[in-house]
Design a protein around this motif. Structure first.
Motif, PDB file in Angstrom:
ATOM      1  N   VAL A  57       0.870  -1.172   0.000  1.00  0.00           N
ATOM      2  CA  VAL A  57       0.000   0.000   0.000  1.00  0.00           C
ATOM      3  C   VAL A  57       0.909   1.225   0.000  1.00  0.00           C
ATOM      4  O   VAL A  57       1.503   1.565   1.032  1.00  0.00           O
ATOM      5  N   PRO A  58       1.081   1.896  -1.149  1.00  0.00           N
ATOM      6  CA  PRO A  58       2.046   3.003  -1.221  1.00  0.00           C
ATOM      7  C   PRO A  58       1.765   4.124  -0.236  1.00  0.00           C
ATOM      8  O   PRO A  58       2.692   4.725   0.304  1.00  0.00           O
ATOM      9  N   THR A  59       0.468   4.446  -0.025  1.00  0.00           N
ATOM     10  CA  THR A  59       0.083   5.489   0.930  1.00  0.00           C
ATOM     11  C   THR A  59      -1.052   4.952   1.786  1.00  0.00           C
ATOM     12  O   THR A  59      -2.033   4.419   1.263  1.00  0.00           O
ATOM     13  N   TYR A  60      -0.903   5.091   3.104  1.00  0.00           N
ATOM     14  CA  TYR A  60      -1.965   4.642   4.002  1.00  0.00           C
ATOM     15  C   TYR A  60      -2.062   5.611   5.179  1.00  0.00           C
ATOM     16  O   TYR A  60      -1.050   5.965   5.774  1.00  0.00           O
ATOM     17  N   PRO A  61      -3.316   6.005   5.519  1.00  0.00           N
ATOM     18  CA  PRO A  61      -4.571   5.744   4.807  1.00  0.00           C
ATOM     19  C   PRO A  61      -4.672   6.597   3.538  1.00  0.00           C
ATOM     20  O   PRO A  61      -4.008   7.616   3.433  1.00  0.00           O
ATOM     21  N   TYR A  62      -5.527   6.156   2.613  1.00  0.00           N
ATOM     22  CA  TYR A  62      -5.621   6.880   1.344  1.00  0.00           C
ATOM     23  C   TYR A  62      -7.013   7.417   1.038  1.00  0.00           C
ATOM     24  O   TYR A  62      -7.185   8.177   0.090  1.00  0.00           O
ATOM     25  N   ASP A  63      -8.018   7.071   1.826  1.00  0.00           N
ATOM     26  CA  ASP A  63      -9.387   7.519   1.512  1.00  0.00           C
ATOM     27  C   ASP A  63      -9.497   9.037   1.457  1.00  0.00           C
ATOM     28  O   ASP A  63     -10.197   9.593   0.596  1.00  0.00           O
ATOM     29  N   GLN A  64      -8.803   9.733   2.365  1.00  0.00           N
ATOM     30  CA  GLN A  64      -8.932  11.191   2.440  1.00  0.00           C
ATOM     31  C   GLN A  64      -8.339  11.892   1.223  1.00  0.00           C
ATOM     32  O   GLN A  64      -8.623  13.062   0.986  1.00  0.00           O
ATOM     33  N   GLU A  65      -7.524  11.189   0.448  1.00  0.00           N
ATOM     34  CA  GLU A  65      -6.963  11.807  -0.751  1.00  0.00           C
ATOM     35  C   GLU A  65      -8.040  12.095  -1.798  1.00  0.00           C
ATOM     36  O   GLU A  65      -7.827  12.885  -2.717  1.00  0.00           O
ATOM     37  N   PHE A  66      -9.206  11.450  -1.658  1.00  0.00           N
ATOM     38  CA  PHE A  66     -10.282  11.630  -2.617  1.00  0.00           C
ATOM     39  C   PHE A  66     -11.301  12.672  -2.161  1.00  0.00           C
ATOM     40  O   PHE A  66     -12.224  12.978  -2.901  1.00  0.00           O
ATOM     41  N   PRO A  71     -15.339   8.572 -11.943  1.00  0.00           N
ATOM     42  CA  PRO A  71     -14.812   7.205 -12.015  1.00  0.00           C
ATOM     43  C   PRO A  71     -13.922   6.848 -10.821  1.00  0.00           C
ATOM     44  O   PRO A  71     -13.975   5.722 -10.317  1.00  0.00           O
ATOM     45  N   GLY A  72     -13.114   7.812 -10.375  1.00  0.00           N
ATOM     46  CA  GLY A  72     -12.256   7.561  -9.222  1.00  0.00           C
ATOM     47  C   GLY A  72     -13.046   7.351  -7.951  1.00  0.00           C
ATOM     48  O   GLY A  72     -12.716   6.492  -7.124  1.00  0.00           O
ATOM     49  N   LEU A  73     -14.109   8.130  -7.771  1.00  0.00           N
ATOM     50  CA  LEU A  73     -14.949   7.991  -6.585  1.00  0.00           C
ATOM     51  C   LEU A  73     -15.700   6.669  -6.592  1.00  0.00           C
ATOM     52  O   LEU A  73     -15.865   6.025  -5.548  1.00  0.00           O
ATOM     53  N   VAL A  74     -16.173   6.249  -7.773  1.00  0.00           N
ATOM     54  CA  VAL A  74     -16.859   4.955  -7.882  1.00  0.00           C
ATOM     55  C   VAL A  74     -15.886   3.825  -7.571  1.00  0.00           C
ATOM     56  O   VAL A  74     -16.211   2.884  -6.828  1.00  0.00           O
ATOM     57  N   ALA A  75     -14.669   3.905  -8.126  1.00  0.00           N
ATOM     58  CA  ALA A  75     -13.662   2.876  -7.877  1.00  0.00           C
ATOM     59  C   ALA A  75     -13.324   2.789  -6.394  1.00  0.00           C
ATOM     60  O   ALA A  75     -13.148   1.692  -5.845  1.00  0.00           O
ATOM     61  N   LEU A  76     -13.240   3.936  -5.725  1.00  0.00           N
ATOM     62  CA  LEU A  76     -12.951   3.935  -4.286  1.00  0.00           C
ATOM     63  C   LEU A  76     -14.083   3.273  -3.513  1.00  0.00           C
ATOM     64  O   LEU A  76     -13.839   2.515  -2.560  1.00  0.00           O
ATOM     65  N   HIS A  77     -15.323   3.535  -3.904  1.00  0.00           N
ATOM     66  CA  HIS A  77     -16.466   2.929  -3.220  1.00  0.00           C
ATOM     67  C   HIS A  77     -16.422   1.408  -3.353  1.00  0.00           C
ATOM     68  O   HIS A  77     -16.640   0.682  -2.371  1.00  0.00           O
ATOM     69  N   VAL A  78     -16.126   0.922  -4.557  1.00  0.00           N
ATOM     70  CA  VAL A  78     -16.025  -0.527  -4.768  1.00  0.00           C
ATOM     71  C   VAL A  78     -14.869  -1.093  -3.956  1.00  0.00           C
ATOM     72  O   VAL A  78     -14.984  -2.166  -3.342  1.00  0.00           O
ATOM     73  N   ASP A  79     -13.756  -0.374  -3.940  1.00  0.00           N
ATOM     74  CA  ASP A  79     -12.595  -0.807  -3.157  1.00  0.00           C
ATOM     75  C   ASP A  79     -12.963  -0.963  -1.683  1.00  0.00           C
ATOM     76  O   ASP A  79     -12.581  -1.947  -1.038  1.00  0.00           O
ATOM     77  N   LYS A  80     -13.719  -0.017  -1.142  1.00  0.00           N
ATOM     78  CA  LYS A  80     -14.118  -0.094   0.267  1.00  0.00           C
ATOM     79  C   LYS A  80     -14.970  -1.333   0.539  1.00  0.00           C
ATOM     80  O   LYS A  80     -14.890  -1.926   1.624  1.00  0.00           O
ATOM     81  N   LEU A  81     -15.781  -1.725  -0.428  1.00  0.00           N
ATOM     82  CA  LEU A  81     -16.668  -2.875  -0.235  1.00  0.00           C
ATOM     83  C   LEU A  81     -15.894  -4.187  -0.133  1.00  0.00           C
ATOM     84  O   LEU A  81     -16.300  -5.094   0.600  1.00  0.00           O
ATOM     85  N   PHE A  82     -14.774  -4.290  -0.856  1.00  0.00           N
ATOM     86  CA  PHE A  82     -14.127  -5.597  -1.001  1.00  0.00           C
ATOM     87  C   PHE A  82     -12.715  -5.688  -0.430  1.00  0.00           C
ATOM     88  O   PHE A  82     -12.145  -6.776  -0.388  1.00  0.00           O
TER      89      PHE A  82
END
Length: 389
Positions: free
Chosen positions: A119-128, A135-146
């Motif tokens: 994980v290059p940067t942690y935490p990373y949610d706040q970067e969004f 598309p980036g926000l949708v990808a982050l939402h899917v990432d959070k689910l799985f």
């Protein structure tokens, strides 16, 4: 050990991420491992392909269906690992957890292949936060689910933070490393006006770099000292891409241009764009002090071991930052900036620089232990120790 280094994107010769990944592969090879680099990119005909060591592993074709297939189909990776008897998959997190990646690593685990994800940067949610890129926000939402389910399939998460656990998986904590063969030692070439302090900040600029704090500090310094007629000239050189939102202002940070106009710093802030090779070295050698991140608190990061700090030290330049970095917090060549929104105190910075003498050779020597050979070696050694134990 036979290792597959798995990346979910392509490469650009101008990208710092590309250079880092190749240096990590080199570091693993220097430890005696056989490493194969797997990545996703376009071929010369515009086909979406997954490659290993530059050779097409799977051609997904063109169009929207090909774009979807590359996100769903990882059977070629499983097949490659089986044929080549891969023992470890070292993956790089791309905020792309999904049911298909869970299936990939489940199959690898059943085959006896060990796996870690960096994980290059942690935490990373706040970067969004504040982003309008759908598309980036949708990808982050899917990432959070799985992501928690995905990373339970890992033997460990590799992190440059101090976190002992990430998404329910234990961590291997290392530092960002450097490739000493690729970074020249700083050779300062003073400007014609020796009284001018030249600062350099290198980044693909985001709000968490906080360079606006330095520009504001330069402006406040100029206002204080113009009335005293003892102002010392300071020039900031920003090297790298700067998004329009960083220039004009965003939800996360004030823009560079309004601050420059407010304080009349048009001649004091130079935007070079992306520079490489000798052109980059020339700007570095003109400068005597470097600028790390000054706004990591904006993305809720307290402690991080950034690559840029290590690259500055490898060149032999003193530098500033505002986060906590255990590799540098006690080093005498580091100027610490508070992790808040205050302008950088230029009076304190100038006193810090003028009252000390830093030799590039000494600074470079202080980070000899941060080579990618040593850092990547620690990852594999930790896994080997656990298996033997």
């Amino acid at each position: 050990m036979k290792i597959l280094f798995l990346v979910y994107h392509g490469f650009s010769e101008s990208s710092g991420i590309t250079k880092k990944i190749r240096a990590q592969v080199k570091g693993l090879e220097q430890n005696g491992h056989e490493v194969h680099l797997c990545y996703y990119d376009f071929d010369s005909c515009g086909h979406r392909c997954r490659f290993v060591d530059g050779k097409v592993l799977q051609d997904y074709g063109t169009g929207r269906w090909a774009a979807l297939r590359q996100r769903l189909s990882y059977g070629c990776v499983v097949g490659y690992c089986r044929r080549e008897k891969i023992e470890l998959v070292y993956a790089r997190c791309f905020q792309n957890a999904s049911p298909w990646l869970i299936r990939l690593f489940s199959r690898l685990r059943r085959m006896g292949v060990r796996a870690v994800t960096e994980v290059p940067t942690y935490p990373y949610d706040q970067e969004f936060v504040g982003s309008n890129y759908l598309p980036g926000l949708v990808a982050l939402h899917v990432d959070k689910l799985f992501r928690c389910r995905l990373y339970r399939k890992m033997d460990a998460m590799v992190t440059f933070s101090d976190a002992e656990e990430i998404f329910g998986c234990r961590t291997i904590r290392i530092s960002n490393g450097v490739d000493f063969d690729a970074i020249p030692l700083h050779r300062h070439v003073p400007a014609q006006d020796a009284d001018v302090l030249h600062l350099i900040a290198v980044a693909e600029v985001h709000f968490w770099h906080g360079f606006d704090r330095l520009i504001a500090g330069m402006g406040e310094y100029a206002l204080r000292h113009r009335s005293l007629s003892d102002e010392r000239s300071v020039v900031l050189h920003i090297v790298g891409g700067v998004a329009p939102s960083e220039m004009q202002g965003s939800k996360n940070a004030p823009g560079f241009l309004p601050l420059i106009e407010k304080y009349g710093l048009q001649q004091s802030v130079v935007f070079h764009g992306q520079l490489f090779g000798n052109q980059l070295d020339d700007v570095f050698n003109q400068c005597s002090f470097a600028v790390g991140s000054l706004g990591r608190h904006r993305s809720h990061i307290t402690s991080i071991k950034t690559l840029k700090n290590r690259e500055y030290a490898t060149r032999g330049l003193p530098f500033m930052y505002s986060e906590q970095d255990s590799d540098f917090d006690a080093q005498p060549y580091v100027f610490h900036v508070p992790a808040d929104e205050s302008p950088v105190d230029l009076d304190s910075l100038l006193h810090f620089i003028d009252s000390r003498r830093f030799l590039p050779e000494d600074i470079r020597r202080s980070v000899a232990h941060l080579s990618w050979r040593q850092q990547m070696g620690e990852v594999v050694a930790m896994l080997a120790t656990e298996r033997n134990g």
